[in-house]
Design an enzyme around this catalytic site. Structure first.
Site, mmCIF file in Angstrom:
data_model
loop_
_atom_site.group_PDB
_atom_site.id
_atom_site.type_symbol
_atom_site.label_atom_id
_atom_site.label_comp_id
_atom_site.label_asym_id
_atom_site.label_seq_id
_atom_site.Cartn_x
_atom_site.Cartn_y
_atom_site.Cartn_z
ATOM 1 N N THR A 146 -33.714 15.504 16.176
ATOM 2 C CA THR A 146 -33.284 16.345 17.307
ATOM 3 C C THR A 146 -34.431 16.509 18.304
ATOM 4 O O THR A 146 -34.222 16.449 19.517
ATOM 5 C CB THR A 146 -32.782 17.714 16.806
ATOM 6 O OG1 THR A 146 -31.714 17.501 15.889
ATOM 7 C CG2 THR A 146 -32.282 18.574 17.948
ATOM 8 N N GLY A 147 -35.636 16.680 17.807
ATOM 9 C CA GLY A 147 -36.794 16.787 18.697
ATOM 10 C C GLY A 147 -36.967 15.540 19.548
ATOM 11 O O GLY A 147 -37.281 15.626 20.743
ATOM 12 N N LYS A 170 -30.859 29.815 22.236
ATOM 13 C CA LYS A 170 -29.740 29.193 21.516
ATOM 14 C C LYS A 170 -30.102 29.099 20.031
ATOM 15 O O LYS A 170 -30.847 28.230 19.620
ATOM 16 C CB LYS A 170 -29.459 27.803 22.077
ATOM 17 C CG LYS A 170 -28.058 27.380 21.839
ATOM 18 C CD LYS A 170 -27.798 26.292 20.948
ATOM 19 C CE LYS A 170 -28.049 25.711 19.736
ATOM 20 N NZ LYS A 170 -27.297 26.144 18.583
ATOM 21 N N CYS A 180 -40.777 24.834 7.202
ATOM 22 C CA CYS A 180 -41.301 23.576 7.751
ATOM 23 C C CYS A 180 -42.648 23.234 7.130
ATOM 24 O O CYS A 180 -42.899 22.089 6.763
ATOM 25 C CB CYS A 180 -41.382 23.633 9.265
ATOM 26 S SG CYS A 180 -42.142 25.123 9.891
ATOM 27 N N GLY A 199 -37.108 22.514 14.664
ATOM 28 C CA GLY A 199 -35.994 21.918 13.928
ATOM 29 C C GLY A 199 -36.351 20.529 13.466
ATOM 30 O O GLY A 199 -37.523 20.206 13.262
ATOM 31 N N SER A 200 -35.333 19.686 13.358
ATOM 32 C CA SER A 200 -35.544 18.365 12.756
ATOM 33 C C SER A 200 -36.199 17.393 13.750
ATOM 34 O O SER A 200 -36.055 17.525 14.970
ATOM 35 C CB SER A 200 -34.216 17.799 12.284
ATOM 36 O OG SER A 200 -33.386 17.540 13.379
ATOM 37 N N THR A 201 -36.873 16.396 13.206
ATOM 38 C CA THR A 201 -37.554 15.416 14.054
ATOM 39 C C THR A 201 -36.565 14.613 14.903
ATOM 40 O O THR A 201 -36.803 14.439 16.107
ATOM 41 C CB THR A 201 -38.442 14.504 13.188
ATOM 42 O OG1 THR A 201 -39.409 15.334 12.527
ATOM 43 C CG2 THR A 201 -39.170 13.462 14.026
HETATM 44 P P1 NDP Z 1 -31.322 20.449 13.855
HETATM 45 O O1 NDP Z 1 -32.624 19.976 14.338
HETATM 46 O O2 NDP Z 1 -30.161 19.550 13.961
HETATM 47 O O3 NDP Z 1 -30.892 21.819 14.585
HETATM 48 C C1 NDP Z 1 -31.811 22.782 15.015
HETATM 49 C C2 NDP Z 1 -31.304 23.399 16.310
HETATM 50 O O4 NDP Z 1 -31.125 22.399 17.324
HETATM 51 C C3 NDP Z 1 -29.969 24.095 16.193
HETATM 52 O O5 NDP Z 1 -29.987 25.239 17.025
HETATM 53 C C4 NDP Z 1 -29.005 23.051 16.706
HETATM 54 O O6 NDP Z 1 -27.810 23.607 17.168
HETATM 55 C C5 NDP Z 1 -29.786 22.422 17.827
HETATM 56 N N1 NDP Z 1 -29.424 21.055 18.166
HETATM 57 C C6 NDP Z 1 -28.824 20.130 17.360
HETATM 58 N N2 NDP Z 1 -28.737 18.944 17.999
HETATM 59 C C7 NDP Z 1 -29.291 19.119 19.233
HETATM 60 C C8 NDP Z 1 -29.521 18.253 20.343
HETATM 61 N N3 NDP Z 1 -29.186 16.969 20.311
HETATM 62 N N4 NDP Z 1 -30.134 18.765 21.427
HETATM 63 C C9 NDP Z 1 -30.526 20.056 21.464
HETATM 64 N N5 NDP Z 1 -30.324 20.921 20.446
HETATM 65 C C10 NDP Z 1 -29.727 20.456 19.334
HETATM 66 O O7 NDP Z 1 -31.541 20.925 12.381
HETATM 67 P P2 NDP Z 1 -30.430 21.113 11.270
HETATM 68 O O8 NDP Z 1 -30.052 22.528 11.278
HETATM 69 O O9 NDP Z 1 -29.322 20.140 11.369
HETATM 70 O O10 NDP Z 1 -31.293 20.745 9.991
HETATM 71 C C11 NDP Z 1 -31.519 19.376 9.672
HETATM 72 C C12 NDP Z 1 -32.917 19.129 9.169
HETATM 73 O O11 NDP Z 1 -33.879 19.666 10.065
HETATM 74 C C13 NDP Z 1 -33.232 19.806 7.866
HETATM 75 O O12 NDP Z 1 -32.830 19.011 6.813
HETATM 76 C C14 NDP Z 1 -34.721 19.933 7.916
HETATM 77 O O13 NDP Z 1 -35.316 18.760 7.443
HETATM 78 C C15 NDP Z 1 -35.034 20.047 9.376
HETATM 79 N N6 NDP Z 1 -35.328 21.418 9.777
HETATM 80 C C16 NDP Z 1 -36.613 21.706 10.087
HETATM 81 C C17 NDP Z 1 -36.952 22.979 10.441
HETATM 82 C C18 NDP Z 1 -38.340 23.349 10.784
HETATM 83 O O14 NDP Z 1 -38.686 24.526 10.725
HETATM 84 N N7 NDP Z 1 -39.194 22.413 11.191
HETATM 85 C C19 NDP Z 1 -35.963 24.054 10.467
HETATM 86 C C20 NDP Z 1 -34.619 23.633 10.161
HETATM 87 C C21 NDP Z 1 -34.341 22.349 9.833
HETATM 88 P P3 NDP Z 1 -26.487 23.649 16.255
HETATM 89 O O15 NDP Z 1 -26.837 24.435 15.044
HETATM 90 O O16 NDP Z 1 -25.500 24.346 17.091
HETATM 91 O O17 NDP Z 1 -26.158 22.217 15.929
#
Ligand code: NDP
Length: 471
Positions: free
Chosen positions: A225-226, A170, A277, A221-223
């Site tokens: 969401t993690g 995804k 990141c 991704g973001s903390t």
């Molecule tokens: P998110 O963590 O929200 O999204 C990353 C992925 O998770 C996307 O595929 C998203 O899908 C999916 N997702 C969102 N919510 C959920 C959930 N509750 N359960 C499971 N999957 C979910 O990152 P954002 O894109 O919103 O970015 C926000 C912040 O994250 C940035 O400002 C940055 O600080 C951080 N970030 C960190 C990264 C890293 O490499 N560590 C990379 C990108 C962002 P969908 O797009 O469909 O919502």
């Protein structure tokens, strides 16, 4: 530009059952293509297909899986131009960097192909032979972000396949097309159902996290969401690898050769417009060199050619989406209001697209949002310190702990400072360098588990101890 506009479920290209959504080119601020959106039933179908495929794929001969990954790497190379175009269109990075991302995707795939899955002999005695084996887990759900869309998908998918798992992918809704193309290519090589992809805005990731037939989630991704994923994964004890936010500090020791290291400081802070990141996100410089470092960084920032990554000569692309642009702008405004000085950049570029030039902020310290929070964009706060103990304390004064770095001419001194950093990786005279053979992961709130190398590979397995009695 031709984009893949179907999902892949059980080896078949299928239309999304929900209304397609537009994907914006961050250089223009306008949608350049429509992405298919999966229904909840299609998420279930993808997981069911992966589950069925796992029954046989887990028993595929090791050499066959190695050969499959090599063929996938060859296909990535063969479609390199198309993949790089997609990455730049959906994510914004300059073409040369997108080409590097595609090259790394192929390289990481080959590295995984050649990795061996170890068997450890624990005891080989007259009474018993005890061996530790590693078996695949089942269906792996890969949820990826928008900053390095193709490469991070490869980081998740290849070790999963190498170890005999099947996958539901995804990608981020901001950047789905390079992953859709990747999955199309992988489907040319692996049996039906081994790799599936479901795209869609909101809800798809959550449905995967809660799905009882997914055995592991690998997430970047973001903390927040993690954390959400971790809570939901508890229901069926899903294995997790979480690579989350970072707010990496770098410390420049007194007497550092600035001619040699300032260009690298800039590069490692602003790689991918700072949307990495493990980019350098806070820089601590000894007061004796503080002004010099700030001025040198600002000079390099002003040399950047900001523009559409598809145009020749552009070295610095847009921020990937409006929300991230707004966050960066708000953090810089807050720093200004607290008395910090903006030495370069510092304002959204007028016109279409999400352009924010590389920005150096001085006269700032911990306690200001721009230093305390992950900016994940093209701005670097530079903080002055008096002594090493103070620098280490300021660097560690953060909830995140992904990477950290120490810069200086005396490697032994730098090593002793690096050992005090609370981070999953400590670089000396470098930052943000990730390598396929070096385990990479975060401490504190930056994640759980590691990716890459044998340690990363084994996170896609369940150990099984084989105990043969010789009594
Ligand atoms: P998110 O963590 O929200 O999204 C990353 C992925 O998770 C996307 O595929 C998203 O899908 C999916 N997702 C969102 N919510 C959920 C959930 N509750 N359960 C499971 N999957 C979910 O990152 P954002 O894109 O919103 O970015 C926000 C912040 O994250 C940035 O400002 C940055 O600080 C951080 N970030 C960190 C990264 C890293 O490499 N560590 C990379 C990108 C962002 P969908 O797009 O469909 O919502």
């Amino acid at each position: 530009m031709q984009t893949v506009s179907t999902l892949f479920i059980n080896g078949q290209a299928v239309a999304g059952e929900r209304e397609a959504f537009g994907v914006v080119n961050p250089a223009t601020g306008e949608a350049f293509a429509q992405c298919p959106a999966a229904s909840p039933e299609q998420v279930d179908a993808a997981v069911a297909a992966a589950n069925t495929a796992f029954k046989t794929f887990q028993h595929t001969a090791d050499a066959d899986r190695k050969a499959m990954l090599h063929r996938i790497a060859d296909l990535i190379d063969a479609h390199a131009d198309e993949l790089a175009q997609l990455v730049t269109l959906e994510q914004g990075k300059p073409m040369a960097l997108a080409q590097m991302e595609v090259g790394a995707a192929a390289g990481w795939t080959r590295y995984n192909a050649d990795l061996d899955i170890p068997v450890k002999v624990i005891e080989d005695s007259e009474t018993r032979l005890a061996e530790l084996h590693h078996k695949p887990l089942g269906v792996v759900g890969s949820i990826t972000p928008w900053n390095w869309p193709l490469m991070i998908a490869v980081w998740h998918i290849m070790p999963a396949l190498r170890t005999g798992n099947t996958v539901v992918s995804k990608p981020s809704s901001f950047t789905p097309f390079s992953t859709l193309k990747l999955v199309e290519l992988i489907n040319e090589v692996v049996p039906a159902g081994v790799i599936n992809i479901v795209t869609g805005e909101g809800g798809i990731g959550r449905a995967m996290t809660q799905h009882p037939d997914i055995r592991k989630i690998v997430f970047t991704g973001s903390t927040p969401t993690g954390q959400d994923i971790m809570r939901k994964a508890a229901d069926n004890l899903k294995r997790l690898t979480l690579e989350l936010g970072g707010n990496d500090a770098g410390i420049v020791l007194p007497g550092t050769d600035l001619d040699k290291y300032v260009p690298a400081l800039f590069q490692t802070a602003f790689v991918n417009m700072g949307q990495t990141c493990a980019a350098l996100k806070r820089l601590y410089v000894h007061e004796s060199q503080y002004d010099d470092v700030c001025q040198r960084l600002a000079a390099i920032a002003r040399e950047q050619v900001v523009g559409n990554g598809l145009e020749a000569g552009v070295t610095f692309g847009p921020v990937t989406n409006q929300a991230q642009l707004d966050l960066v702008a708000a953090l810089v405004e807050d720093a200004r209001a607290q008395g910090a000085q903006v030495l370069s950049g510092g304002a959204v570029q007028p016109g279409n697209g999400y352009f924010y030039p590389p920005t150096i902020v001085a006269g700032i310290s911990n306690g200001v949002r721009l230093v305390d929070e992950e900016q994940f964009g093209p701005v670097l706060p530079v903080v002055s310190y008096r002594d090493i103990d103070e620098a280490v304390a300021l660097a560690n004064d953060n909830i995140n702990g992904l990477g950290g770095s120490v810069w200086g001419n005396d490697i032994e001194q730098a090593r002793s400072v690096a050992a005090r950093l609370e981070s999953g990786t400590a670089w000396i005279n470098n930052h943000a360098e990730v390598l396929p053979h070096c385990p990479f992961g975060g401490s504190k709130m930056s994640g759980i588990g590691v990716e890459f190398g044998e340690e990363g590979l084994l996170e896609y397995t369940q150990s099984q101890l084989l105990n043969i009695s010789r009594g």
